[in-house]
Write a protein that holds these residues in place. Structure first.
Motif, PDB file in Angstrom:
ATOM      1  N   ILE A 177     -63.187   2.776 -19.675  1.00 33.15           N
ATOM      2  CA  ILE A 177     -62.250   2.293 -18.658  1.00 33.15           C
ATOM      3  C   ILE A 177     -60.968   3.127 -18.691  1.00 33.15           C
ATOM      4  CG2 ILE A 177     -61.229   0.442 -20.081  1.00 33.15           C
ATOM      5  CD1 ILE A 177     -61.511  -1.230 -17.407  1.00 33.15           C
ATOM      6  N   GLU A 178     -60.498   3.466 -17.513  1.00 34.80           N
ATOM      7  CA  GLU A 178     -59.240   4.208 -17.410  1.00 34.80           C
ATOM      8  C   GLU A 178     -58.131   3.182 -17.193  1.00 34.80           C
ATOM      9  OE1 GLU A 178     -59.615   7.751 -17.237  1.00 34.80           O
ATOM     10  OE2 GLU A 178     -58.182   8.441 -15.737  1.00 34.80           O
ATOM     11  N   THR A 179     -57.144   3.205 -18.082  1.00 30.30           N
ATOM     12  CA  THR A 179     -56.017   2.281 -17.946  1.00 30.30           C
ATOM     13  C   THR A 179     -54.966   2.951 -17.073  1.00 30.30           C
ATOM     14  OG1 THR A 179     -56.460   1.580 -20.189  1.00 30.30           O
ATOM     15  CG2 THR A 179     -54.336   0.951 -19.289  1.00 30.30           C
ATOM     16  N   CYS A 180     -54.561   2.279 -16.013  1.00 28.87           N
ATOM     17  CA  CYS A 180     -53.659   2.910 -15.042  1.00 28.87           C
ATOM     18  C   CYS A 180     -52.364   2.124 -14.882  1.00 28.87           C
ATOM     19  CB  CYS A 180     -54.315   2.980 -13.669  1.00 28.87           C
ATOM     20  SG  CYS A 180     -55.899   3.808 -13.647  1.00 28.87           S
ATOM     21  N   ALA A 181     -51.300   2.868 -14.616  1.00 26.96           N
ATOM     22  CA  ALA A 181     -50.034   2.255 -14.209  1.00 26.96           C
ATOM     23  C   ALA A 181     -49.486   3.113 -13.082  1.00 26.96           C
ATOM     24  CB  ALA A 181     -49.058   2.224 -15.378  1.00 26.96           C
ATOM     25  N   GLN A 182     -48.814   2.487 -12.163  1.00 28.41           N
ATOM     26  CA  GLN A 182     -48.320   3.265 -11.016  1.00 28.41           C
ATOM     27  C   GLN A 182     -47.024   2.672 -10.471  1.00 28.41           C
ATOM     28  OE1 GLN A 182     -50.997   4.837  -7.673  1.00 28.41           O
ATOM     29  NE2 GLN A 182     -50.027   3.096  -6.675  1.00 28.41           N
ATOM     30  N   PHE A 183     -46.090   3.568 -10.132  1.00 32.64           N
ATOM     31  CA  PHE A 183     -44.855   3.152  -9.464  1.00 32.64           C
ATOM     32  C   PHE A 183     -44.856   3.714  -8.053  1.00 32.64           C
ATOM     33  CE2 PHE A 183     -42.945   3.580 -13.902  1.00 32.64           C
ATOM     34  CZ  PHE A 183     -42.957   2.225 -14.152  1.00 32.64           C
ATOM     35  N   LEU A 184     -44.325   2.946  -7.112  1.00 35.77           N
ATOM     36  CA  LEU A 184     -44.007   3.505  -5.798  1.00 35.77           C
ATOM     37  C   LEU A 184     -42.547   3.923  -5.900  1.00 35.77           C
ATOM     38  CD1 LEU A 184     -44.648   4.049  -2.801  1.00 35.77           C
ATOM     39  CD2 LEU A 184     -44.031   1.683  -2.318  1.00 35.77           C
ATOM     40  N   VAL A 185     -42.291   5.231  -5.775  1.00 38.13           N
ATOM     41  CA  VAL A 185     -40.920   5.711  -6.000  1.00 38.13           C
ATOM     42  C   VAL A 185     -40.358   6.330  -4.723  1.00 38.13           C
ATOM     43  CG1 VAL A 185     -41.381   6.218  -8.438  1.00 38.13           C
ATOM     44  CG2 VAL A 185     -41.515   8.057  -6.781  1.00 38.13           C
ATOM     45  N   ILE A 186     -39.045   6.335  -4.659  1.00 36.99           N
ATOM     46  CA  ILE A 186     -38.332   7.058  -3.595  1.00 36.99           C
ATOM     47  C   ILE A 186     -37.585   8.191  -4.275  1.00 36.99           C
ATOM     48  CG2 ILE A 186     -36.533   6.930  -1.831  1.00 36.99           C
ATOM     49  CD1 ILE A 186     -37.198   4.107  -1.347  1.00 36.99           C
ATOM     50  N   ASP A 187     -37.775   9.390  -3.779  1.00 35.22           N
ATOM     51  CA  ASP A 187     -37.087  10.536  -4.377  1.00 35.22           C
ATOM     52  C   ASP A 187     -37.006  11.665  -3.351  1.00 35.22           C
ATOM     53  OD1 ASP A 187     -36.022  11.676  -6.960  1.00 35.22           O
ATOM     54  OD2 ASP A 187     -37.541  13.192  -6.484  1.00 35.22           O
ATOM     55  N   GLU A 188     -35.843  12.285  -3.265  1.00 33.31           N
ATOM     56  CA  GLU A 188     -35.629  13.358  -2.284  1.00 33.31           C
ATOM     57  C   GLU A 188     -36.542  14.560  -2.534  1.00 33.31           C
ATOM     58  OE1 GLU A 188     -33.681  13.677   0.449  1.00 33.31           O
ATOM     59  OE2 GLU A 188     -33.262  11.529   0.238  1.00 33.31           O
ATOM     60  N   THR A 189     -36.988  14.752  -3.794  1.00 32.86           N
ATOM     61  CA  THR A 189     -37.720  15.988  -4.140  1.00 32.86           C
ATOM     62  C   THR A 189     -39.223  15.903  -3.833  1.00 32.86           C
ATOM     63  OG1 THR A 189     -38.211  15.277  -6.382  1.00 32.86           O
ATOM     64  CG2 THR A 189     -36.105  16.444  -6.059  1.00 32.86           C
TER      65      THR A 189
END
Ligand code: FAD
Length: 401
Positions: A177-189
Motif C-alpha cells: 500500500i502506498e501511503t499518501c498525503a496531499q495539500f492543495l496549495v496556492i503559490d505564485e511559482t
C-alpha cells in the motif's frame, strides 16, 4: 429504493459510477449506493488523468477540468529534469480534474442512463445464501434494509469490505500500500503547464512527490511512499511539509487529504458467486504510479458487460462471471503486472542510480519516442542497472513485433 434489482453497485467512485452507467445502458435494473452524503467529497486524489483513456468513457467537459497540461517533468535527486509529452507520460497526465465535480458528473451519467442513485446509503454486509451473494444489507438515515440483487459489484475503494464479506482475501500488507498525503496549495511559482514528479530517497523513500497544477496558481502537492517505509522520521506528511518548506516557502495550504493506494499488483481473486470487485477494491491501481481512476473505469465497464451477459444466460456463479476475470487480467492485469515488476526494481534504486538514468536521457528528444524506444535508450546506456528488466524488454519486443 425497491427491494430487488438486477445489479447493486456499492460505491460511487469512478469505478462504481461507470459500472452503474454501463449496466443501466444495457437495460439492467441498477441501484448505485454511496455512503457519503456528497458524491466525490472529500477528494482523495491528485486528480491527474490521461486525455485519450478518459475520452473512452466520457466526453471531456470544461466544468470538471481544472487544468490541461502539456506533459510531465520528472526530477532526479540531483535535480536533473526529464521532460515528456502527455502521451508518453501515461494514464495520470493530461487533464487535472476537479474531482468533486467529475465524480458527480459520472454519477449523473449513471442516473441519466436509468440507474437509481442513493447517497448517504451504506452497505453494512452482504446477504449470503447457499454460497451466493444475493444482495446487500443497507443502512440509510439510521434505518436498515435488505435489498436483493442477482449481482453485486463491489466498487468500495481501497478500504473495501465487500470482498472480505464475501470471503475474498483483500488484506493489504504495508509493502502493498502506498501511503499518501496531499495539500492543495496556492503559490505564485506554480507552473501551470506540467505535472511534476520529484524522486529521491530523502524526498520520498520508495515513492515520489507530485505537483499537479490546478490553475489560478493552485496545485495538488502530494507524496506517496510505501507503507513499509513509513517511520517516525519518514512519515508521508512530514516529508511533504519539508518539501514544501524548501521548494515553495511562500505557499499557503488551503486543503489537506490523506489516503492509501493499493500497489500490490493483480489481486488473486476478484469474483465469487454473485459478486465482482472493481477498481481499488480489486487492487487495480498502477503499482508504480498509484494512478487508478482510468483502470477503475475500464474495470467498471467490463464488469457491467459481464453482468449483462451472466444475467441473460441465467448464470451468475463464479464460473458465469469468469469472463470478468479473464478480460480485466488480459488488459489492466497485464499492465499492472508489468508495473509491479518495474516498481519492485524502482524501490531498490539508489539516488545515484536515479541520477544515472536521468543523465542518460539528457539532450534526448523523448517526445519523438514511444515507450519501447525509451526503454531501449535506458537499457543501452545503463545495462547493469537495467539488467533485471531484460525479460520485460524481451516481452515488449516480442509483443510489438
Ligand atoms: P474510490 O474512488 O475510492 O470510490 C469508492 C467509493 O465507495 C467512495 O466514494 C466511498 O465513499 C464508497 N464506499 C466505500 N465503502 C462504502 C460502503 N460500505 N457503502 C457505500 N459506499 C461505500 N489516481 C489517478 O488516476 N490519478 C491521480 O492523480 C491519483 N492521485 C491520487 C492521490 C491520492 C492522495 C490517492 C489516495 C489516490 C490517488 N489516485 C490517483 C488513485 C485513485 O484515486 C483511485 O485509484 C480511484 O479513485 C479508484 O476508484 P474507485 O472507484 O475504485 O474507488
Amino acid at each position: 429504493m425497491k427491494d430487488r434489482y438486477d445489479v447493486i453497485v456499492v460505491g460511487a467512485g469512478p469505478g462504481g459510477s461507470i459500472a452503474a452507467k454501463n449496466a443501466a445502458e444495457k437495460g439492467l435494473d441498477v441501484l448505485l449506493i454511496e455512503k457519503r452524503q456528497q458524491i466525490g467529497d472529500p477528494v482523495r486524489c491528485a486528480e491527474g488523468v490521461g486525455k485519450l483513456t478518459l475520452a473512452a468513457h466520457i466526453k471531456p467537459d470544461r466544468r470538471w477540468i481544472s487544468a490541461d497540461v502539456k506533459g510531465s517533468r520528472i526530477y532526479s535527486p540531483d535535480g536533473t529534469m526529464v521532460e515528456m509529452n502527455e502521451v508518453m507520460s501515461g494514464d495520470e497526465v493530461g487533464y487535472v480534474l476537479e474531482h468533486k465535480l467529475f465524480d458527480r458528473a459520472l454519477a449523473q451519467e449513471a442516473a441519466k442512463a436509468g440507474a437509481e442513485v442513493q447517497v448517504k446509503t451504506r452497505a453494512t454486509g452482504l446477504i449470503m445464501e447457499d454460497g451466493f451473494v444475493k444482495g446487500v444489507h443497507i443502512m440509510q438515515h439510521g434505518e436498515m434494509f435488505d435489498v436483493r440483487s442477482s449481482i453485486v459489484i463491489g466498487a468500495d475503494g481501497v478500504e473495501s469490505k465487500v470482498g472480505r464479506w464475501a470471503g475474498i482475501d483483500t488484506t493489504l500488507k504495508p509493502n502493498d500500500i502506498e501511503t499518501c498525503a496531499q495539500f492543495l496549495v496556492i503559490d505564485e511559482t506554480i507552473d501551470s503547464d506540467y505535472c511534476k514528479f520529484y524522486l529521491g530517497s530523502e524526498t520520498a523513500p520508495a515513492g515520489y512527490i507530485w505537483v499537479f497544477p490546478k490553475g489560478n496558481h493552485m496545485a495538488n502537492v502530494g507524496i506517496g511512499i510505501l507503507g513499509s517505509q513509513s517511520g517516525d522520521k519518514t512519515r508521508a506528511i512530514t516529508l511533504l511539509q519539508a518539501f514544501i518548506a524548501k521548494n515553495m516557502p511562500n505557499s499557503k495550504v488551503i486543503e489537506m487529504v490523506v489516503g492509501g493506494v493499493p500497489v500490490a499488483g493483480p489481486i488473486k481473486q476478484s469474483t465469487t458467486n454473485g459478486l465482482m470487485l472493481v477498481g481499488d477494491a480489486a487492487w487495480q491501481s498502477d503499482p508504480l504510479t498509484g494512478g487508478g481512476i482510468i483502470n477503475a473505469m475500464d474495470a467498471g465497464k467490463i464488469a457491467a458487460e459481464v453482468a449483462y451477459e451472466a444475467i441473460q444466460k441465467g448464470d451468475v456463479s463464479e464460473k458465469g462471471l469468469a469472463n470478468y476475470e479473464k478480460r480485466w487480467r488480459k488488459t489492466i492485469g497485464k499492465e499492472i503486472g508489468m508495473s509491479l515488476r518495474v516498481k519492485n526494481k524502482f524501490i531498490k534504486l539508489s539516488n545515484d542510480d536515479l541520477n544515472s538514468l536521468a543523465h542518460s536521457l539528457d539532450g534526448v528528444n523523448i517526445d519523438e519516442m514511444n515507450v519501447f524506444k525509451l526503454l531501449y535508450m535506458l537499457f543501452k546506456n545503463n545495462q547493469k542497472l537495467m539488467w533485471d528488466f531484460k525479460d520485460m524488454f524481451a516481452d515488449m519486443v516480442f509483443n510489438s513485433s
